[in-house]
Design an enzyme around this catalytic site. Sequence first.
Site, PDB file in Angstrom:
ATOM      1  CB  SER A  82      -8.831  -0.535  -4.237  1.00 46.28           C
ATOM      2  OG  SER A  82      -7.850  -1.395  -4.799  1.00 46.28           O
ATOM      3  CG  HIS A  95      -7.638   3.598  -5.046  1.00 46.77           C
ATOM      4  ND1 HIS A  95      -7.131   4.738  -4.452  1.00 46.77           N
ATOM      5  CD2 HIS A  95      -6.653   2.677  -5.007  1.00 46.77           C
ATOM      6  CE1 HIS A  95      -5.889   4.498  -4.056  1.00 46.77           C
ATOM      7  NE2 HIS A  95      -5.578   3.262  -4.370  1.00 46.77           N
ATOM      8  CG  ASP A 110      -4.364   0.087  -5.916  1.00 47.43           C
ATOM      9  OD1 ASP A 110      -5.365  -0.517  -5.487  1.00 47.43           O
ATOM     10  OD2 ASP A 110      -3.898   1.101  -5.376  1.00 47.43           O
ATOM     11  CG  MET A 138       0.815  -2.001  -7.942  1.00 48.84           C
ATOM     12  SD  MET A 138       0.513  -3.458  -6.903  1.00 48.84           S
ATOM     13  CE  MET A 138      -0.753  -2.811  -5.815  1.00 48.84           C
ATOM     14  CG  HIS A 160      -1.931   4.202  -5.037  1.00 49.55           C
ATOM     15  ND1 HIS A 160      -2.174   3.248  -4.076  1.00 49.55           N
ATOM     16  CD2 HIS A 160      -0.698   4.684  -4.751  1.00 49.55           C
ATOM     17  CE1 HIS A 160      -1.143   3.158  -3.265  1.00 49.55           C
ATOM     18  NE2 HIS A 160      -0.234   4.016  -3.653  1.00 49.55           N
ATOM     19  CG  MET A 209       1.833   1.797  -5.340  1.00 49.06           C
ATOM     20  SD  MET A 209       0.736   0.516  -4.736  1.00 49.06           S
ATOM     21  CE  MET A 209      -0.677   0.786  -5.839  1.00 49.06           C
ATOM     22  CG  MET A 268       0.192   3.913   1.204  1.00 49.08           C
ATOM     23  SD  MET A 268      -1.267   3.537   0.220  1.00 49.08           S
ATOM     24  CE  MET A 268      -1.274   1.733   0.344  1.00 49.08           C
ATOM     25  N   GLY A 295      -5.791  -6.914   0.525  1.00 49.73           N
ATOM     26  CA  GLY A 295      -6.099  -7.973   1.480  1.00 49.73           C
ATOM     27  C   GLY A 295      -5.227  -8.016   2.714  1.00 49.73           C
ATOM     28  CG  ASP A 341      -4.983   2.641  -0.550  1.00 51.00           C
ATOM     29  OD1 ASP A 341      -4.309   2.877  -1.560  1.00 51.00           O
ATOM     30  OD2 ASP A 341      -5.629   1.592  -0.393  1.00 51.00           O
ATOM     31  N   GLY A 342      -5.881   0.963   2.590  1.00 54.33           N
ATOM     32  CA  GLY A 342      -5.279  -0.300   3.023  1.00 54.33           C
ATOM     33  C   GLY A 342      -5.957  -0.870   4.251  1.00 54.33           C
ATOM     34  N   GLY A 346     -10.849  -2.244  -1.024  1.00 54.28           N
ATOM     35  CA  GLY A 346     -10.836  -3.201  -2.130  1.00 54.28           C
ATOM     36  C   GLY A 346     -11.485  -4.507  -1.687  1.00 54.28           C
TER      37      GLY A 346
HETATM   38  C1  DX5 Z   1      -2.288  -1.645  -1.965  1.00 51.63           C
HETATM   39  C2  DX5 Z   1      -3.292  -0.729  -2.638  1.00 51.63           C
HETATM   40  C3  DX5 Z   1      -4.590  -0.614  -1.919  1.00 51.63           C
HETATM   41  C4  DX5 Z   1      -5.254  -1.928  -1.717  1.00 51.63           C
HETATM   42  C5  DX5 Z   1      -6.482  -1.783  -0.874  1.00 51.63           C
HETATM   43  O1  DX5 Z   1      -0.994  -1.325  -2.433  1.00 51.63           O
HETATM   44  O2  DX5 Z   1      -2.777   0.564  -2.721  1.00 51.63           O
HETATM   45  O3  DX5 Z   1      -5.454   0.250  -2.667  1.00 51.63           O
HETATM   46  O4  DX5 Z   1      -5.588  -2.482  -2.961  1.00 51.63           O
HETATM   47  O5  DX5 Z   1      -7.018  -3.062  -0.805  1.00 51.63           O
HETATM   48  P1  DX5 Z   1      -7.636  -3.631   0.550  1.00 51.63           P
HETATM   49  O6  DX5 Z   1      -8.856  -2.804   0.757  1.00 51.63           O
HETATM   50  O7  DX5 Z   1      -7.897  -5.047   0.183  1.00 51.63           O
HETATM   51  O8  DX5 Z   1      -6.631  -3.460   1.621  1.00 51.63           O
HETATM   52 ZN    ZN Z   2      -4.066   2.087  -3.571  1.00 55.91          ZN
END
Ligand code: DX5
Ligand code: ZN
Length: 216
Positions: A10, A35, A37, A39, A68, A70, A139, A147, A174-175, A196
């Site tokens: 990510s 990946h 993200d 948003m 992804h 969001m 998730m 983070g 993810d997460g 990420g």
């Molecule tokens: C959060 C994202 C994740 C996130 C993962 O909404 O969907 O992909 O960036 O990041 P880490 O690995 O830092 O949790």
């Molecule tokens: Zn994600």
Amino acid sequence: MTRVVQIAASILNSDLGALRESVQAAEKAGVDRIHLDIMDGHFVPNLTFGIATVEALRGATSLPFDAHLMVSNPSRWAPRYAAAGCQTIAIHIEVPERHQGTLDAIRTSGAKAGLAADPGTPASALAAFKEHLDFALVMTVKSGFGGQPYLPEAAARIGAIRSALGEAPLIHVDGGIRTNTAADAVAKGADVLVAGTALFGAAEMRAAVEGLRPKR
Ligand code: DX5
Ligand code: ZN
């Protein structure tokens, strides 16, 4: 036989001022997927990047792109991410839209269709779309920010999601995926680990990628 688990990087917590370099560093470090993200500042209280950035990054690597979304209106945007070069597109089941048409449109556009589920969403909610999706994005943090700490209770749903969907769909998790949580997610059924911070915050990214993979 050990199940093949892929690692998706990510780029949300990478240097957003140098995304091309982030993508290429992840590829060089041996990740299997990128990946993305997306948003919109409405579905989640954060705003990242969109179609134009994805199109600009497409030429930076031949790795698969996983979008992804969001966003509060995935029916409008999902097919456009396929056209921008994404191989998979996950939309959030929590969005109050009729998802079957969007999932079918993603498939018609040539991409794999997925539903993302935040930690509070029960596994049973995904079952209704079983025939219309190729993967689930489970998730293990509340979507919106990188983070965050891994939520074991969210991972506990993976088995129920596998039961609800059957064996065919892949499960992306993810997460909060790090060396001390990756094995838990894999043990519960993850096929793709999204990471990420664990990668872009590492002193040596290749070692960090290998540290997430199941030990043979
Ligand atoms: C959060 C994202 C994740 C996130 C993962 O909404 O969907 O992909 O960036 O990041 P880490 O690995 O830092 O949790
Ligand atoms: Zn994600």
